[in-house]
Design a protein around this motif. Structure first.
Motif, short mmCIF file in Angstrom:
data_model
loop_
_atom_site.label_atom_id
_atom_site.label_comp_id
_atom_site.label_asym_id
_atom_site.label_seq_id
_atom_site.Cartn_x
_atom_site.Cartn_y
_atom_site.Cartn_z
N ARG A 28 0.83 -1.20 0.00
CA ARG A 28 0.00 0.00 0.00
C ARG A 28 0.87 1.25 0.00
NH1 ARG A 28 -5.11 -1.06 4.00
NH2 ARG A 28 -5.69 0.92 3.04
N GLN A 30 -4.26 -1.79 -3.34
CA GLN A 30 -4.95 -0.77 -2.55
C GLN A 30 -5.97 -0.06 -3.42
OE1 GLN A 30 -3.34 1.83 0.79
NE2 GLN A 30 -3.28 3.30 -0.89
N PRO A 53 -8.24 -3.52 1.53
CA PRO A 53 -7.21 -2.48 1.64
C PRO A 53 -7.70 -1.16 1.04
CG PRO A 53 -6.68 -3.90 -0.21
CD PRO A 53 -7.92 -4.47 0.43
N ARG A 89 0.15 3.13 4.07
CA ARG A 89 1.20 2.11 3.96
C ARG A 89 1.36 1.38 5.30
NH1 ARG A 89 4.92 5.18 2.50
NH2 ARG A 89 4.86 4.83 0.24
N GLU A 93 -2.72 1.76 -8.14
CA GLU A 93 -3.89 1.47 -7.32
C GLU A 93 -5.18 1.84 -8.07
OE1 GLU A 93 -1.41 2.58 -3.25
OE2 GLU A 93 -3.11 3.82 -3.87
#
Length: 324
Positions: free
Chosen positions: A2, A98, A132, A7, A41
């Protein structure tokens, strides 16, 4: 892996920020989107057409972002939770590490009611913990009310102080502790109901509602309301405490129906927002089913029991045709 502030964080990283003009909105949103895209992402944006177009005009590659401008996304809190969950599952299956989301939940500042969305903002802290997700919720301080701002601080673990700086919300409440705003009464409830049924069957409640509602809100809307009242009445009989009272109010194009019992209501703070069990054949899906319907549903706890209030209104064009 992430990226960004999330993160090393497991589950839903939920933060809120505030802006007072388009320039501030863009400063809080554009880097959030661009950094997510650069990290590979998924980015989902759930703003209205104006804000979405504003973002498109400033992004290097707006086609890489999933924009959801359909007002149906935020039709009800339960449906928004379910829709986002389906999107999360899709992106995770595609190998995304993510997912970033940013959107604007309904409140009076953007022309809609906030009822139920305070529970939504609290619930997503736990119902999306399997994913996530980095959720950034931005509120316009020039239009949002003090009551909504109070909820924002109590439902977001992290608060943005600038595009890159955040702090922990000292007022954050876990979903099990969160106290939702008391729902305001509907004006029709101040008058005597057209029908009041005490300890009668769900079938009798359905018949009464069909008789009163025909020609007021349209067949599809009335059918949704009938399903909701029937489910709520059955729930009250089997899970609540007597007496069970069904009340119905109506105008030429609006219907309000409530189902009240003398019990405390469900103990689960997520009741209605997510299914109570994974198995649809087991008890616990009734309130969630009602919240999937195209009607306004509010759960009300009071000193004398628990109420499910459902409201429906004919669209302006439809109601004018019926009156004409």
């Amino acid at each position: 892996m992430r990226a960004g502030a999330a993160r090393g964080y497991a589950g839903h990283f939920h933060e809120a920020g505030f802006y007072g003009c388009d320039a501030e909105f863009l400063r809080l949103t554009v880097p959030f989107v661009e950094e997510g895209l650069a990290a590979g992402e998924a980015v989902i944006i759930g703003y209205d057409d104006r804000k979405s177009d504003l973002l498109r005009s400033r992004l290097a590659d707006p086609s890489a972002v999933e924009f959801i401008t359909d007002r149906g996304l935020y039709a009800t809190p339960a449906r928004a939770i379910a829709t986002y969950r389906q999107l999360f599952e899709f992106y995770i299956a595609m190998g995304v590490e993510q997912i970033r989301i940013a959107g604007d939940v309904p409140h009076p500042g953007n022309g809609r009611q906030f009822e139920g969305w305070d529970r939504y903002e609290s619930a997503v802290n736990c119902v999306w913990q399997d994913f996530p997700v980095w959720g950034r919720c931005l509120y316009d301080v020039t239009t949002v009310s003090p009551a909504v701002l109070d909820v924002v601080e109590r439902t977001h673990p992290h608060l943005l102080t600038s595009p890159e700086c955040r702090c922990t919300s000292e007022r954050f409440e876990e979903p099990a502790e969160f106290a939702p705003l008391p729902p305001p009464p509907d004006p029709l409830e101040a008058g005597a109901p057209l029908v009041e049924l005490v300890d009668r069957s769900p079938a009798e409640a359905r018949r009464a509602l069909i008789e009163i509602g025909r020609g007021r809100v349209g067949d599809k809307t009335l059918n949704e309301l009938v399903h909701g009242v029937s489910e709520a009445a059955g729930n009250a009989v089997y899970h609540g405490e007597p007496p069970v009272t069904v009340r119905i109010w109506a105008t030429s194009n609006r219907i309000v129906a409530s189902v009240h019992d003398c019990g405390p209501g469900p103990a689960d703070p997520l009741a209605g927002l997510v299914p109570a069990t994974r198995d649809a054949l087991l008890p616990g899906w009734g309130l969630w089913f009602i919240h999937q319907l195209d009607i306004d549903t509010t759960l009300i706890r009071s000193g004398d029991g628990f109420t499910v209030r459902m409201r429906a209104e004919a669209p302006a064009t439809e109601s004018s045709v019926m009156r004409g």
